[in-house]
Write an enzyme that holds these catalytic residues in place. Sequence first.
Site, mmCIF file in Angstrom:
data_model
loop_
_atom_site.group_PDB
_atom_site.id
_atom_site.type_symbol
_atom_site.label_atom_id
_atom_site.label_comp_id
_atom_site.label_asym_id
_atom_site.label_seq_id
_atom_site.Cartn_x
_atom_site.Cartn_y
_atom_site.Cartn_z
ATOM 1 N N LYS A 231 0.802 -1.217 0.000
ATOM 2 C CA LYS A 231 0.000 0.000 0.000
ATOM 3 C C LYS A 231 0.843 1.278 0.000
ATOM 4 C CE LYS A 231 -4.347 -1.951 1.296
ATOM 5 N NZ LYS A 231 -5.425 -2.122 2.298
ATOM 6 N N ARG B 150 -3.458 -10.228 4.980
ATOM 7 C CA ARG B 150 -3.903 -10.267 3.585
ATOM 8 C C ARG B 150 -2.794 -9.676 2.722
ATOM 9 N NH1 ARG B 150 -6.240 -6.974 -0.089
ATOM 10 N NH2 ARG B 150 -7.770 -7.929 -1.503
HETATM 11 N N1 LIG Z 1 -10.314 -6.859 4.333
HETATM 12 C C1 LIG Z 1 -9.603 -6.142 3.437
HETATM 13 N N2 LIG Z 1 -9.918 -6.189 2.125
HETATM 14 C C2 LIG Z 1 -9.191 -5.450 1.233
HETATM 15 N N3 LIG Z 1 -9.517 -5.468 -0.089
HETATM 16 C C3 LIG Z 1 -8.805 -4.734 -0.991
HETATM 17 C C4 LIG Z 1 -7.730 -3.958 -0.557
HETATM 18 C C5 LIG Z 1 -6.954 -3.159 -1.546
HETATM 19 O O1 LIG Z 1 -5.853 -3.914 -1.939
HETATM 20 P P1 LIG Z 1 -5.826 -4.736 -3.320
HETATM 21 O O2 LIG Z 1 -6.881 -5.775 -3.298
HETATM 22 O O3 LIG Z 1 -4.467 -5.190 -3.599
HETATM 23 O O4 LIG Z 1 -6.164 -3.603 -4.394
HETATM 24 P P2 LIG Z 1 -7.478 -3.306 -5.210
HETATM 25 O O5 LIG Z 1 -8.564 -3.056 -4.227
HETATM 26 O O6 LIG Z 1 -7.089 -2.112 -6.045
HETATM 27 O O7 LIG Z 1 -7.754 -4.536 -6.053
HETATM 28 N N4 LIG Z 1 -7.369 -3.909 0.749
HETATM 29 C C6 LIG Z 1 -8.103 -4.642 1.661
HETATM 30 C C7 LIG Z 1 -7.797 -4.619 3.079
HETATM 31 O O8 LIG Z 1 -6.873 -3.924 3.551
HETATM 32 N N5 LIG Z 1 -8.569 -5.370 3.904
#
Ligand SMILES: Nc1nc2ncc(COP(=O)(O)OP(=O)(O)O)nc2c(=O)[nH]1
Length: 287
Positions: free
Chosen positions: A226, A261
């Site tokens: 992040k 995660r």
């Molecule tokens: N529970 C939980 N779910 C999440 N889902 C997405 C993201 C964002 O990260 P990422 O999935 O890599 O990116 P994107 O949402 O752009 O696909 N962060 C979280 C988090 O911190 N906690």
Amino acid sequence: MFDTTPQLDCAGRPLKLDRPRVVGIVNVTPDSFSDGGEHATVDAAIAHGLKLAEEGADALDIGGESTRPGADEVSTDEEIARVVPVIERLAKETSLPIGVDTSKPEVMRAAVAAGAGMINDVYGLRREGALDAAASLGVPVVLMHMLGEPRSMQDDPRYDDVVADVHRFLAERIFAAEMAGIAKKNIVVDPGFGFGKTREHNLALLAQLERFGELGVPVLAGLSRKRTIGDLTGREAPRDRVFGSVAAALIAAQRGAMLLRVHDVAATIDALKVWNAVAAVPMPRKA
Ligand SMILES: Nc1nc2ncc(COP(=O)(O)OP(=O)(O)O)nc2c(=O)[nH]1
């Protein structure tokens, strides 16, 4: 003798919480901040999920809609078309608990029907029908804090006291979930790093992560790749933030997170192996 180790029953696939567990991220999206487009097709996402399973992930989290600030909305049909085939194949080809990262009740239902055993909702089940859908599906849920909406959450996030404010929000969401019929043993909370937080807010939440243990449910931490990690390390490209992400995951584990995660499963698992070995060393009694 009963095994009293807490565990999540993810549609028949147990996720034991005897030590911090690694949840591998599979984004079936063209625009995820962290790996947008790398696994956008169903086949690429399945291959990536299998790779993370090979690396030793304890569970997978499948997302069909980017939640990054300013991300385009995805229709329900499109999100289902993205995640269901991936969930189906990964449920068949691995024995891992599989989560679906969605806020839409219809996607929750389709995902669980396809083999998902956990619902991960960045809106904390606040969307219309989400609480009832999750309650009727009977699988564990991750309730995450987000300030406002992805589109605007990073514009100018402000809190009286970010830890107390997020703690109160999560306590309210746990209450709402239990009132809707979701058993407390099926609830996980997440402070939502990067979801309406400045770097200072994220660091305060990580530094005081143990506070969330007071809520009486497992804590999930999602710091992987992040912006705060990028700011602290000077790594502009998300894929270059592995070392900083592993450090943050380890700190979260040390401060009580039971679910991490992450994108970089192998690296995180190696770090946790060292951490677990030291955590297992019996300490001499204090005089
Ligand atoms: N529970 C939980 N779910 C999440 N889902 C997405 C993201 C964002 O990260 P990422 O999935 O890599 O990116 P994107 O949402 O752009 O696909 N962060 C979280 C988090 O911190 N906690």
